[in-house]
Scaffold this active site. Sequence first.
Site, PDB file in Angstrom:
ATOM      1  N   TYR A 107     -10.640  -2.536  -5.120  1.00 53.82           N
ATOM      2  CA  TYR A 107      -9.180  -2.601  -4.967  1.00 53.82           C
ATOM      3  C   TYR A 107      -8.729  -1.580  -3.930  1.00 53.82           C
ATOM      4  CZ  TYR A 107      -4.227  -2.045  -6.062  1.00 53.82           C
ATOM      5  OH  TYR A 107      -2.869  -1.963  -5.962  1.00 53.82           O
ATOM      6  N   GLU A 195      -1.685  -4.714  -0.176  1.00 54.42           N
ATOM      7  CA  GLU A 195      -2.623  -4.686  -1.291  1.00 54.42           C
ATOM      8  C   GLU A 195      -3.764  -5.657  -1.034  1.00 54.42           C
ATOM      9  OE1 GLU A 195      -1.841  -4.412  -5.942  1.00 54.42           O
ATOM     10  OE2 GLU A 195      -1.598  -6.460  -5.239  1.00 54.42           O
TER      11      GLU A 195
END
Length: 383
Positions: A107, A195
């Site tokens: 992530y 993101e």
Amino acid sequence: MKFHEYQSKDLLERYGVAVPAGKATSDVKEVTQIAEELGGKVVVKAQVLMGGRGKAGGVKLASSAAEAQQHANEIMGKKLISIQNPEGLTVEKLLVVEQIDIAEEYYLSVLLDRARQKLVVMISAEGGMDIEEVAEKNPEAIVKLHVNPAWGLSDYEVRNAVQQAKIPKQAQNQMVQMIKKLVKAYSENDAELIEINPCALTTDGRLIAADAKVAVDDSALFRYKDLAESASDSYSDPIEAEASNRGIAYVRLDGDIAVIGNGAGLVMCSMDEIKSAGGNPANFLDVGGGAQEDRVISCVDLVMMDKNIKGLFINIFGGITRCDEVAKGILAAFERMNVNIPVVARIEGTAAEEAMELLNGSKIVPEATMQGAAKKIVELSYA
Ligand code: GDP
Ligand code: MN
């Protein structure tokens, strides 16, 4: 405004971020050909502005072009439902990308830490699933790296953060480079959020942004004419989309008393007053300075598109804006439209008396104070 995944990937690709090859389409019949061009082994991905598309059935792996076409037929037009979007979003566009062989999912994100007035890069070796869940149950698995906007990032601090996040050695160099590219893209594009989840390590050792989410500050939308086909395309709410087309600052809320005011502060005060009077605002709408008749008509017309509204509260403080101009706009709007809900107006400032005189005898109820007006509209709306 949030960009769709395919738009986000286009932007990041310009900064050298590795993304899977692919093509977006709103014509489901094109999928077979796109999939063939990509070698058949592809992923079909719903382009809707929500997270958790995978869980909602909007991301499907296919091992042939024919299978990709089947998935596409099934996903296109479908309503995808998630916890954040219980009403669901209809799929109108698909992204078809080459399928990569994923060994691990990490992530990465860049956002603004308002309290510290710095950018913050978030890195985790536990990507793929809900990052909120990781943040809650295992917060130390997310490493935060603050970026001083004046100094930028040095390689060694990025490398330290990547190591601290326990990213395996073979992926570390690539991740350091990717983070630097993301921070550059963030800074140069008025972004609010970037993101990458998952940031995928392939079985052959490449680090690829398998999913991407970019959101930019709405005040910077004029820079993105090339990227977003139209700003409205990316709004999930149809009235907000229309507001964007009309250049009106409007945010839809879930209440039932429409608010029109001039100046963001005054509009927010109006919303607070409605709340304390026991009502629920249906929207935020700032007509802006110097609102002319046509503009007011357009604003009234816009808030009336929300079929939930039971009343309309107009709160104007005339400085540059002449109140009588606004009053004319309101009257003209009401003449043209079939407005069958109560309307209360509080108009104060330049030419306020003339404005009140104009409204006299109309169905618009004038009130002298903001509190009084808020009480009145709540009373009339829920009568
Ligand atoms: P989201 O659910 O909206 O976040 O959509 P994602 O694009 O993140 O896809 C969800 C999941 O599908 C990912 O976490 C991956 O596990 C999987 N996925 C997406 N693309 C690929 C791919 O190219 N190959 C493989 N093996 N899995 C993929
Ligand atoms: Mn994702």
